[in-house]
Design an enzyme around this catalytic site. Structure first.
Site, PDB file in Angstrom:
ATOM      1  N   CYS A 148     119.454 -40.211  68.191  1.00  0.00           N
ATOM      2  CA  CYS A 148     120.356 -39.092  67.906  1.00  0.00           C
ATOM      3  C   CYS A 148     119.711 -38.121  66.925  1.00  0.00           C
ATOM      4  CB  CYS A 148     121.686 -39.608  67.374  1.00  0.00           C
ATOM      5  SG  CYS A 148     121.536 -40.796  66.019  1.00  0.00           S
ATOM      6  N   HIS A 196     124.565 -42.000  62.053  1.00  0.00           N
ATOM      7  CA  HIS A 196     124.526 -41.253  63.304  1.00  0.00           C
ATOM      8  C   HIS A 196     124.237 -39.797  62.969  1.00  0.00           C
ATOM      9  CE1 HIS A 196     125.379 -40.085  67.367  1.00  0.00           C
ATOM     10  NE2 HIS A 196     126.377 -39.298  67.006  1.00  0.00           N
TER      11      HIS A 196
END
Length: 1197
Positions: free
Chosen positions: A265, A508
Site C-alpha cells: 500500500c 496501512h
C-alpha cells in the site's frame, strides 16, 4: 495487510452518545439491515427518569454550585425540538443537514397487533418513509422497531440512495416524560431498505409494570406513540456510510486504484501521487523503451503501469513493476520507507533519461537547492556549500504547524563564546551564525513529515501522533535566501497528502490527491478510489486526539485520556501555483508511446482470443494423433509421450481441435488433409489405457458416422481430455482404389472380418547411437514363431537376406517401462501371449554377447551395474530411460566463475552414485572429479543452498529428492545443482574450515571477498598466511602489518589475536582484513597515553539504520575536529562530494541512542570520553546489496 483505520462513520459512532455502533461492540446484533435476516441487541438503554436527566452508568456526579438549587424541567416526548436536540447528536463527519422531519404514529390496541405492522407514510428529503414495527419482537423477546423507505416494492429507483440520521422514540401519550429511544445513521439503498433495532425494548418492561421509579407503565391502555426523528444529510462524496459492495471506482470517479500485493500500500500511494503529477508521467512516457520491452526494465514496466491507470476500467496490478525491481515474494510483504523508495525510483528514472531531451526534466521538476553556511557576524567571511535536495524532512515533534517546522528548519545557531568559529588565519576566532537556507524550491515540493523518531526513554523508534496542521497553500518565499530569485511567486498549493494509519509495527498507507487544478480531492486506498471532502483531507490527517462534533477532545463524563487518531499525514505534495498548468498539463493519447499502445492492443486481442476460446471450449474436443513419422522419432516407452509439445518435439503426437459434433468421417478427412494423403487409405485406431498403465491401440474405428464426442465417450478408461488415436495408412489398394486392410476388413455386406493376424509395433535399439526409434508396424499370424519376424525386420531395415555368421537379431517385448522380457525364438506368438498393439524391440548383436545371455534374462532380473555409460543391450537402455533425469548445472556464483563455466544440461541416470555424478561432471568440465562439490538450489530464489555431503550409498535421486526433512525440501529444485571446483579433494576439505574474508584497500572504499580454507586446528596466523597466498597479497614484511577483526551488524566487534584458534571464529560475523595505517602503527609502538581508539560505523539518518564497513580510528588528544576530518578522509579513502556529504557525530551507549553531531572546533577526545562511545558517519547508503534477511530497499531493473 494490517487492517486500515475504521471509516469515519464508525468513529462517529464511537464518539456520539446513544448510537448503535458503540453498543454493537458488545452486542453484534444491535443493528439490523433487514428485519427478516438479522437480529440485533439494543445499545445500553438511555431512558429519562422522573427528574428529566438521562440515566447513566457512571457513578460520578458533576455538581455546579451556581445551579444547585435549580431543578431542571423534565424532558417530554411532546417537546419535539428538545427531543431532537437530545436524540440527534452531531455527527463526526459533519455532513450538511438538508431537512429534519418529525413524524409520530399512535399505535392502538398493541396487544391485538399482528406479527409485523407498518406506520403511516411520511415524506422527508423528497422520499417516502415509514416505521416498521414488530410489536412482539422479530424472533426475540423484545419489541423490534425500524425505519424503512416507503417506496412500493417494484418502484424503488435503481441507483437510489439516501443518507439518514434518525432516532425512534417509544413514549406514553398520557405521560410524555416516560419514553425510551435509540438512534442510528445509515445509508438507505434499494438493497438495504430498512435499518433499526431488533432489540428495542424488552416486552416485560413495557406492559403493566411501573416505568423506572414511576407509577405507570410505558404502554398504558394498550396504546403508545412512536415518533421518528429523521434527518436527511447531504452525501457530498457519494460514499457517505457506503458499504462498498459492488462499488465501481471508474464509474463513480473516473479513476482506478492499484491492487495490493500483500504489503504494497505504501508503494501504491506513492505511485498514484507520481501518476497524477502529469508532467512526470509525460517524462516517463518519453523514456525510449521501444528497443527494450523487457519486464526487467523498470522504465518500461512503469510506462505500462501508467498506461493501464489511464485506460483500464478496473484496479491495476503492480506485479510487473515490482518484478522489474528485482523484488522477491518476501519484499512484497515488507513495508519499506516511502522516502527511500521515492528517491531510488527517481534516481533510476533519471538514469534511464540520460542522453535524451528529457534528461534534466526530473531535477527541474523535483529538485531544489539548499545552502549550508557559517557566516561571521563581525567580519566579511562565510563558509558555505550549496547542495541539491529532492525532498525536505520536517520535524513534527515540537511543532504545531508546517510553517513552524520550516522556521525550525532554517533556524540560525549562534557560535560565540567558547564555541566561536575559526575563520582562518586572517580572522581567527569569530562570532558566527550557522544554519541552512533555501536557494530555490522545485516546481513539485515533496515534504516528508518525520512522524517516526527515536524515543530515548523507551530506547526504540516510536510514531509521533501529535496534532500537526498543514495549510492548503503557503508562501515558501519566506524561507529563501535574501539573494534568491523572486521574480516569480513562491506560493505553493497542496495537491497530495499521503497518510499512514497505524503504529510503528503495523499500518496501512493511502493517499488523498487533487488531480486537477480545480475540482475534487480523491482518496486512493489501494484498489478503491472515492471522492473526499476538505475535512477528510485536512482535519482528519492532522493527527492528535479525535474531536467530538462539539469541539471537545472527549465527552465530559469520560475519565480516560483522549482517543488518538491512528491516521496522520507523513508526506505532503505541494505544487508551485505559477507552475500548476505546466505540472498538471493534460496527458493525451498522443503523449503515450505508440509502441506501448500497440503492445497493449496486441495483448488485449490475445486475451480476447483466449477468452473466446475458453467460452467456446465446450464446443471443441482435442484429438491427439500418433503417425508413422512421430513414432519413428520416439525415443522412449510406448508409442509416444502424450504430454509432449508438438511445436518443439517431433515425436509428440499431432494435435487437432475439432468440433465435438463433427463425425469421425470429418476427422478422418481433416487428418488426411494434414498428412497430404487420400482419406480412403487411412483409418484411426482408438488408444486405450491397459491395466499395466501402458497406452496401446485397441481396435480401428470402423463406423465413421458417430460424432467425435460419442467416440471419445465410448473409449474405455481414457485419462486424457483429448481423444487419442493412432493413424494407420493402407499399404495396398484393390482395383477399385479401395484400401486393403490385413485385418478388420469391412465387407460389402457390412460384416467386419477379424482373422488371426495381430498388429505389432517394432522398435530398434541402435547401439551405435544409443537410442530407440520406431520402425513401423507389422501384421503377423499368432501361429507364427518369433524367429519368423527376423526376415520381416531384415527387409524393413534393409539389412539384406542374411546376417553375418557371428551376428543375430535379439528381440524383447516391451510389456511396460520397467518390464522388458526377452522372447524365445522358437516360441509361437500365441505362446508369447502377444496381442494387437504390443511393442517388440529388436537389436543386432554379436553371437558372443548373446551366448552370455544378453536379451534372454527373466523379467525379475536387474541389469548389471556398469562402469561405462554405453548400453550394450536394449534392457539396459530401457532401465536408463526409466531413471533418466535431465539436470541443469550452474557454476556457484560466489565460489566459481559463471562466465568461465556457463550453465549446461546433462542427461543422467538417477541411480548413479555421488562419485559417478562427480566423474560425469568432471569429464564434462575437464577437471578432477574428486575436486568437485555440489550444492542444491533454492526453488524460490534460484540461489545456492547448502553443500551436499558426499555419501557412499547416496545416488542422484536421493540428492535431488532427499527424504526425512519434511517441509525443508519443498523449497528445493529437483532438476538443478550448483557446482564448485575446489583446490583440493573433498576428503582433504573435511579437515579444513572455510572462512569468508573481506579484504579492504584504498581505505575502506574497496572490498574484495575471498573464501579461505585453513586447517581446523590452525590459528589466525595460519589464516592470514592462507589469505596472502589465495589473494596474492604482498607479505607483511613487504607491505606492512595486517589487522584482522570481526564485524557484526555493521559495527566493529573485536580484533583477533594472532594465536586465536580458527575453529572459534564466529560463523555469523564478517571477518575483515586491512593494512594497519602507518600513523596507527607508530601510535601502537609508542604506547602513548595521549592516544586512544574509537570504533567508527556508518548510518543513514537514524543510528539504527547502519550500513557500510566499520573500522577502528586513532583519536589524538587536543586535536580539533577540523583536523580530525582530514585524517578521517585519508583513513576512509572517501573523497570529494562523497566525503563532504558526511555528517559526523558521537553515538553514546546503545546502538540507537541520540547522536551528538560534531563541529569543526569540537575535540573528539573530549566529546567521546567513554570507551563505549562510537564515532558515527551519517550519510546515505548507496549500496544495492541485500542484507540481514530483510535487506535494504533496492531496485534492479
Amino acid at each position: 495487510m494490517p487492517t486500515p483505520p475504521p471509516p469515519a462513520g464508525d468513529i462517529a459512532s464511537t464518539l456520539a452518545n446513544l448510537t448503535v455502533k458503540d453498543d454493537a461492540h458488545h452486542h453484534p446484533e444491535a443493528l439490523s439491515p433487514s428485519p427478516n435476516a438479522m437480529l440485533v441487541d439494543p445499545p445500553e438503554e438511555h431512558v429519562v427518569g422522573p427528574n428529566g436527566t438521562a440515566a447513566d452508568n457512571d457513578d460520578i456526579v458533576i455538581i455546579n454550585p451556581d445551579s444547585m438549587d435549580i431543578t431542571p424541567d423534565p424532558l417530554l416526548a411532546t417537546d419535539y425540538d428538545a427531543m431532537k436536540e437530545q436524540v440527534l447528536t452531531p455527527l463526526v463527519e459533519e455532513p450538511r443537514i438538508l431537512e429534519d422531519v418529525v413524524s409520530t404514529w399512535t399505535v392502538d390496541s398493541w396487544q391485538s397487533l399482528g406479527k409485523k405492522e407498518h406506520g403511516p407514510v411520511f415524506e422527508a428529503g423528497g422520499y417516502p418513509w415509514r416505521v416498521l414495527l414488530f410489536p412482539f419482537g422479530n424472533n426475540v423477546d423484545q419489541a423490534s422497531i425500524y425505519l424503512e423507505h416507503g417506496f412500493e416494492a417494484n418502484n424503488v429507483p435503481e441507483d437510489w440512495s439516501c443518507c439518514v440520521q434518525f432516532a425512534l422514540v417509544l413514549w406514553n401519550p398520557n405521560d410524555p416524560s416516560i419514553f425510551s429511544y435509540h438512534a442510528a445513521h445509515h445509508r438507505f439503498t434499494k438493497e438495504e431498505s430498512d435499518w433499526g433495532f431488533t432489540r428495542f425494548l424488552e416486552l416485560r418492561k413495557m406492559f403493566n409494570v411501573p416505568w423506572e421509579n414511576r407509577d405507570r407503565p410505558l404502554i398504558e391502555n394498550d396504546t403508545a406513540n412512536i415518533t421518528a426523528y429523521v434527518r436527511i444529510v447531504e452525501d457530498e462524496t457519494g460514499v457517505l456510510w457506503h458499504n462498498f459492495n459492488n462499488y465501481d471506482s471508474k464509474k463513480e470517479t473516473g479513476y482506478v486504484g492499484l491492487k495490493n500485493q500483500g504489503a504494497t500500500c505504501y508503494l501504491n500511494s506513492l505511485l498514484q501521487s507520481l501518476y497524477f503529477t502529469n508532467a512526470f508521467r509525460k517524462a516517463i512516457y518519453h523514456i525510449p523503451t521501444q528497443q527494450d520491452e523487457s519486464m526487467t526494465n523498470s522504465a518500461y514496466t512503469l510506462q505500462r503501469l501508467f498506461y493501464q491507470l489511464q485506460t483500464s476500467n478496473a484496479a491495476v496490478g503492480t506485479n510487473e513493476l515490482t518484478k522489474s525491481f528485482g523484488w522477491e515474494t518476501r519484499h512484497i510483504f515488507e513495508q519499506q520507507d516511502v522516502q527511500e523508495l521515492s528517491r531510488k525510483l527517481m534516481e533510476r528514472m533519471e538514469d534511464k533519461m540520460k542522453g535524451t531531451e528529457y534528461e534534466k526534466v526530473l531535477p527541474q521538476m523535483f529538485s531544489g537547492k539548499i545552502k549550508t553556511y557559517i557566516s561571521c557576524i563581525n567580519v566579511p567571511y562565510e563558509s558555505s556549500r550549496i547542495e541539491d535536495f529532492w525532498d525536505v524532512q520536517l520535524n513534527v515533534s515540537g511543532n504545531k504547524h508546517l510553517l513552524e517546522s520550516f522556521q525550525d528548519y532554517i533556524n540560525v545557531e549562534k557560535l560565540d563564546g567558547e564555541n566561536q568559529y575559526f575563520a582562518g588565519e586572517q580572522y581567527k576566532l569569530q562570532d558566527a551564525n550557522k544554519g541552512v537556507i533555501f536557494n530555490s524550491f522545485p516546481d513539485v515540493l515533496h515534504l516528508q513529515l518525520k512522524r517516526f523518531e527515536y524515543d530515548i526513554e523507551r530506547d526504540t523508534m516510536m510514531k509521533i501522533n501529535d496534532r500537526y496542521e498543514f495549510p492548503e497553500s503557503f508562501d515558501a518565499g519566506l524561507y529563501l535566501d535574501k539573494d534568491a530569485d523572486r521574480s516569480e511567486s513562491w506560493e505553493y498549493e497542496l495537491h497530495g497528502v499521503l497518510v499512514h494509519s497505524g503504529d510503528l509495527n503495523a499500518g496501512h498507507y493511502y493517499a488523498f490527491l487533487k488531480p486537477n487544478k480545480e475540482g475534487w480531492w480523491y482518496k486512493y486506498d489501494d484498489d478503491k478510489v472515492t471522492k473526499a471532502t476538505r475535512r477528510e483531507v485536512l482535519e482528519d490527517n492532522f493527527g492528535g486526539p479525535f474531536k467530538t462534533p462539539n469541539g471537545q477532545l472527549r465527552p465530559l463524563n469520560q475519565k480516560k485520556a483522549p482517543l488518538m487518531r491512528p491516521n496522520s499525514a507523513y508526506m505532503l505534495v505541494y505544487i508551485r501555483k505559477s507552475r500548476l498548468d505546466k505540472i498538471l498539463t493534460p496527458v493525451t493519447a498522443d503523449d503515450t508511446p505508440k509502441h506501448l499502445q500497440q503492445r497493449f492492443e496486441e495483448e488485449i486481442a490475445a486475451r480476447e482470443a483466449r477468452r473466446k476460446e475458453r467460452e467456446e471450449q465446450h464446443l471443441f474436443l482435442g484429438v491427439k494423433v500418433i503417425t508413422e513419422s512421430t513414432f519413428e522419432e520416439h525415443d522412449g516407452t510406448d508409442l509416444t509421450n502424450f504430454d509432449a509439445n508438438p511445436e518443439t518435439d517431433p515425436a509428440a503426437p499431432r494435435y487437432y481441435r475439432v468440433l465435438r459434433t463433427s463425425t469421425m468421417q470429418d476427422l478422418v478427412k481433416y487428418v488426411a488433409e494434414d498428412l497430404d494423403v487420400d482419406p480412403k487409405v487411412i483409418r484411426l485406431w482408438i488408444m486405450v489405457n491397459r491395466q499395466n498403465k501402458t497406452i496401446r491401440p485397441d481396435q480401428p474405428v470402423m463406423d465413421l458416422r458417430p460424432t467425435v464426442e460419442e467416440t471419445y465417450n465410448r473409449a474405455a478408461a481414457h485419462r486424457d481430455h483429448a481423444l487419442r488415436v493412432w493413424v494407420e495408412e493402407a499399404e495396398s489398394v484393390n482395383a477399385d482404389g479401395e484400401p486393403v486392410w490385413p485385418t478388420y476388413q469391412g465387407q460389402a455386406n457390412g460384416v467386419i472380418v477379424k482373422n488371426d493376424l495381430i498388429l505389432l509395433f517394432l522398435k530398434w535399439f541402435d547401439t551405435d547411437n544409443q537410442r530407440l526409434s520406431g520402425i513401423g508396424h507389422v501384421y503377423i499370424s499368432k501361429e507364427k514363431k518369433v524367429e519368423d519376424l527376423v526376415p520381416i525386420i531384415m527387409e524393413k531395415m534393409g539389412w539384406g537376406d542374411k546376417l553375418p555368421s557371428d551376428e543375430k537379431i535379439q528381440l524383447w517385448e516391451e510389456i511396460k517401462p520397467n518390464m522388458i522380457e526377452g522372447l524365445k525364438t522358437k516360441s509361437t506368438l500365441k505362446t508369447a501371449e502377444l496381442q494387437d498393439g504390443d511393442i517388440l524391440c529388436f537389436q543386432r548383436m554379436h553371437e558372443r554377447k548373446s551366448r552370455l545371455g544378453l536379451g534372454e534374462r527373466g523379467a525379475a532380473e536387474e541389469p548389471s551395474s556398469k562402469s561405462s555409460d554405453r548400453f550394450e543391450d536394449a534392457r539396459e537402455y530401457y532401465d536408463f530411460l526409466l531413471n533418466k533425469k535431465t539436470v541443469k548445472f550452474h557454476a556457484h556464483p560466489q565460489k566459481c566463475d559463471p562466465e568461465k563455466y556457463p550453465a549446461f544440461d546433462l542427461v543422467l541416470n538417477a541411480k548413479m552414485t555421488y562419485d559417478k555424478l562427480a566423474e560425469k561432471l568432471g569429464e564434462r568440465l575437464g577437471v578432477d572429479p574428486t575436486h568437485l562439490r555440489f550444492y542444491t538450489v533454492n526453488a524460490t530464489t534460484g540461489n545456492p543452498r547448502t553443500a551436499i555431503r558426499r555419501g557412499q550409498n547416496q545416488n542422484l535421486n536421493a540428492i535431488l529428492n532427499p527424504v526425512g526433512y519434511g517441509q525443508i525440501n519443498n523449497n528445493q529444485r529437483v532438476d538443478a545443482l550448483y557446482f564448485e571446483i575446489l583446490d583440493m579433494s573433498l576428503a582433504e576439505l573435511d579437515t579444513k574450515k572455510s572462512i569468508k574474508i573481506t579484504v579492504l584497500s584504498e581505505g575502506i572504499t574497496k572490498e574484495e571477498q575471498f573464501d579461505v580454507l585453513v586447517a581446523k586446528n590452525g590459528q589466525v596466523v595460519d589464516l592470514l598466511e592462507a589469505l596472502i597466498k589465495k589473494a596474492k597479497l604482498p607479505t607483511e614484511e613487504e607491505a606492512g602489518k595486517l589487522r584482522i577483526y570481526e564485524v557484526s551488524n555493521h559495527k566493529f566487534f573485536r580484533e583477533l589475536d594472532r594465536i586465536y584458534p580458527v575453529i572459534s571464529i564466529n560463523d555469523y560475523t564478517t571477518v575483515v582484513v586491512e593494512r594497519i595505517p602507518q600513523e596507527e602503527l607508530e601510535a601502537m609502538q609508542e604506547a602513548n597515553e595521549t592516544n586512544q581508539w574509537i570504533s567508527v560505523f556508518h548510518f543513514q539518518t537514524e543510528p539504527g539504520r547502519m550500513h557500510g564497513m566499520p573500522f577502528r580510528f586513532l583519536v589524538k588528544e587536543g586535536e580539533k575536529f577540523s583536523d580530525t576530518k582530514k585524517r578521517l578522509e585519508k583513513r576512509t579513502g572517501l573523497k570529494g562530494k562523497s566525503f563532504e556529504k558526511i555528517k559526523f557525530c558521537v553515538v553514546k551507549r546503545a546502538s540507537y541512542s541520540r547522536p551528538t553531531y560534531l563541529e569543526d572546533d569540537d575535540v573528539l577526545w573530549e566529546v567521546a570520553a567513554s570507551e563505549d562511545d562510537f564515532l558515527g558517519l551519517d550519510h546515505a547508503d548507496r549500496s544495492r546489496s541485500l542484507r540481514n534477511g530483510t535487506g535494504d530497499l533496492f531496485l534492479k531493473g
